[in-house]
Design an enzyme around this catalytic site. Structure first.
Site, PDB file in Angstrom:
ATOM      1  N   TYR A   1       0.830  -1.298   0.113  1.00 58.17           N
ATOM      2  CA  TYR A   1      -0.092  -0.114  -0.100  1.00 58.17           C
ATOM      3  C   TYR A   1       0.965   1.080  -0.044  1.00 58.17           C
ATOM      4  O   TYR A   1       0.451   2.122  -0.395  1.00 58.17           O
ATOM      5  CB  TYR A   1      -0.913   0.034   1.309  1.00 58.17           C
ATOM      6  CG  TYR A   1      -2.253  -0.534   1.166  1.00 58.17           C
ATOM      7  CD1 TYR A   1      -2.375  -1.974   0.911  1.00 58.17           C
ATOM      8  CD2 TYR A   1      -3.218   0.095   1.364  1.00 58.17           C
ATOM      9  CE1 TYR A   1      -3.514  -2.482   0.627  1.00 58.17           C
ATOM     10  CE2 TYR A   1      -4.717  -0.370   1.326  1.00 58.17           C
ATOM     11  CZ  TYR A   1      -4.684  -1.854   0.788  1.00 58.17           C
ATOM     12  OH  TYR A   1      -6.008  -2.457   0.754  1.00 58.17           O
TER      13      TYR A   1
ATOM     14  N   ASP B   1      -6.409  -6.910   4.118  1.00 57.54           N
ATOM     15  CA  ASP B   1      -7.650  -6.299   3.395  1.00 57.54           C
ATOM     16  C   ASP B   1      -8.533  -7.351   2.831  1.00 57.54           C
ATOM     17  O   ASP B   1      -9.888  -7.256   3.098  1.00 57.54           O
ATOM     18  CB  ASP B   1      -7.051  -5.179   2.325  1.00 57.54           C
ATOM     19  CG  ASP B   1      -8.145  -4.546   1.698  1.00 57.54           C
ATOM     20  OD1 ASP B   1      -9.020  -3.984   2.453  1.00 57.54           O
ATOM     21  OD2 ASP B   1      -8.006  -4.362   0.472  1.00 57.54           O
TER      22      ASP B   1
ATOM     23  N   ASP C   1     -12.353  -8.838   4.430  1.00 56.43           N
ATOM     24  CA  ASP C   1     -13.711  -8.655   3.597  1.00 56.43           C
ATOM     25  C   ASP C   1     -14.442 -10.219   3.529  1.00 56.43           C
ATOM     26  O   ASP C   1     -15.441 -10.387   3.651  1.00 56.43           O
ATOM     27  CB  ASP C   1     -13.533  -8.101   2.101  1.00 56.43           C
ATOM     28  CG  ASP C   1     -13.649  -6.734   2.093  1.00 56.43           C
ATOM     29  OD1 ASP C   1     -13.743  -5.985   3.085  1.00 56.43           O
ATOM     30  OD2 ASP C   1     -14.122  -6.024   1.121  1.00 56.43           O
TER      31      ASP C   1
HETATM   32  C1  IPM Z   1     -10.319  -1.095   4.041  1.00 54.15           C
HETATM   33  C2  IPM Z   1     -10.660  -0.440   2.663  1.00 54.15           C
HETATM   34  C3  IPM Z   1      -9.485   0.646   2.410  1.00 54.15           C
HETATM   35  C4  IPM Z   1      -8.036  -0.354   2.148  1.00 54.15           C
HETATM   36  C5  IPM Z   1      -9.682   1.546   1.002  1.00 54.15           C
HETATM   37  C6  IPM Z   1     -10.936   2.283   1.303  1.00 54.15           C
HETATM   38  C7  IPM Z   1      -8.477   2.305   0.639  1.00 54.15           C
HETATM   39  O1  IPM Z   1     -10.951  -1.230   1.644  1.00 54.15           O
HETATM   40  O2  IPM Z   1     -10.234  -0.250   4.818  1.00 54.15           O
HETATM   41  O3  IPM Z   1     -10.272  -2.395   4.217  1.00 54.15           O
HETATM   42  O4  IPM Z   1      -7.896  -0.820   1.137  1.00 54.15           O
HETATM   43  O5  IPM Z   1      -7.597  -0.255   3.370  1.00 54.15           O
HETATM   44 MG    MG Z   2     -10.934  -3.240   2.574  1.00 53.17          MG
END
Ligand code: IPM
Ligand code: MG
Length: 370
Positions: A142, A245, A249
């Protein structure tokens, strides 16, 4: 207790869900005799529209002067499909994580029995699922060097980590495991990546000092599969930024709705609290979004302030609401409450005004076949 909280509502449903959490925090402040002072600042697309930057200096300054940051969401579809956009709403949240050095993102994943049917997984697999993901948040791909060649035909993103970055979050992960079921799983790709081999080496060395914690190591591709086929095997998952990340999810599916899950991002001197969901622009302004992730993020903030009794009362109210079918549209598309009503119900429960909430539910109860 008196606390100053920077309120960054952001985009889409951000303002709606944070408004409910603020309402809950004010109810708790009245009940327990605290003062929470909220000060708003712009971030994301909302900030780009007004100031031309996703993270204005005023916003960073306010965050630095506050005891905690309470965050909604950022993102706007008008930037998503434009690869040439120079400014992007996401720069707001990435910038704040970096400026405040919020190196640890803590994402608890729990399931509620009454919501098992919403998950694509079988109810039996969801029994006993109680995971916390510790995602490294200020390093890795990142924040590595990014390059696009002059002709635009090639691009690269560098992934790098150093020992200090791994040690500080690993220490936190071991501490979490000691408070929980004493199990830590490092998720990496050590069969391919040098950075992952460094993570493994550092965690292996540290494990010697935490003999009460069982540590195992799992490649990320396998972890993605294990989260679906046998999620209750996990207790604390420790991982780097990008893997965290993605698998957080994925893990949110276990709880039935992305709208349920909170998170805390912690540094040595600052902390930010936000639901894990995004700005959900399709729902913005409709009063239908699920504020639970934001409300539970407020509980994590209270724990950070060491107001554990107050935090527990939020969690109890949320559990009660879900158990009694006080839910938003993402959970029950026929008998549902609005975002605002959901916040009111939780506040009613906290202030002991439950019977009032019950009546509201009865009024809303509609037959499913008309
Ligand atoms: C998260 C989101 C963020 C990330 C985005 C909005 C940049 O997906 O907080 O998981 O990738 O970290
Ligand atoms: Mg995310």
């Amino acid at each position: 207790m008196i606390k100053k909280i920077a309120l960054l509502e952001g985009d889409g449903i951000g303002p709606e869900v944070t408004a409910q959490a603020v309402k809950v925090l004010k109810t708790l402040a009245d009940k327990f005799g605290h003062e929470f002072h909220f000060e708003k600042a712009l971030i994301g697309a909302a900030a780009i529209d007004v100031m031309g930057s996703a993270l204005p200096k005023e916003t960073i300054d306010l965050c630095m002067q506050s005891d905690a940051v309470f965050f909604g969401a950022v993102g706007d579809p008008k930037y998503d499909n434009d690869p040439n956009a120079k400014v992007r709403p996401e720069q707001g949240i990435l910038g704040i994580r970096k400026s405040l050095q919020l190196f640890a993102n803590i994402r608890p994943v729990i399931t509620y029995e009454t919501l098992h049917h919403l998950s694509p997984l079988k109810s039996k697999q969801l029994e006993g699922v109680d995971i916390v993901i510790l995602r490294e948040l200020t390093g890795g791909i990142y924040f590595g060097k990014k390059q696009t060649s002059a002709d635009g035909h090639s691009a690269s993103d560098e992934c790098s980590y150093n020992r200090m970055e791994i040690e500080r979050i690993a220490k936190l992960a071991f501490a979490h495991a000691q408070q929980r079921k004493n199990k830590l799983t490092l998720v990496d790709k050590a069969n391919v990546l040098d950075t992952s081999r460094l993570w493994r080496k550092v965690v292996q060395e540290m494990a010697v000092n935490f003999t009460d914690v069982t540590v195992d190591y799992m490649f990320v591709d396998n972890a993605a599969m294990q989260l679906i086929i046998n999620p209750s095997q996990f207790d604390v998952i420790l991982t780097e930024n990008m893997f965290g990340d993605i698998i957080s999810d994925e893990a949110s599916v276990l709880s039935g709705s992305l709208g349920m899950l909170p998170s805390a991002s912690i540094g040595d001197t600052a902390a930010l609290f936000e639901p894990i969901h995004g700005s959900y622009p399709q729902a913005a302004g409709k009063d239908i979004a699920n504020p639970t992730g934001s409300i539970l993020s407020a509980a994590m903030m209270l724990d950070y302030f060491e107001l554990h009794k107050e935090a527990a009362s939020i969690r109890e109210a949320v559990e009660w609401a879900i158990k009694n079918n006080y839910v938003t549209k993402d959970i029950d598309s026929v008998n549902f409450y609005s975002t605002t009503q959901m916040g009111d119900i939780i506040c009613d429960y906290i202030s002991g005004n439950i019977s009032n909430a019950r009546t509201t539910r009865d009024e809303l109860q509609k037959p499913t076949i008309i």
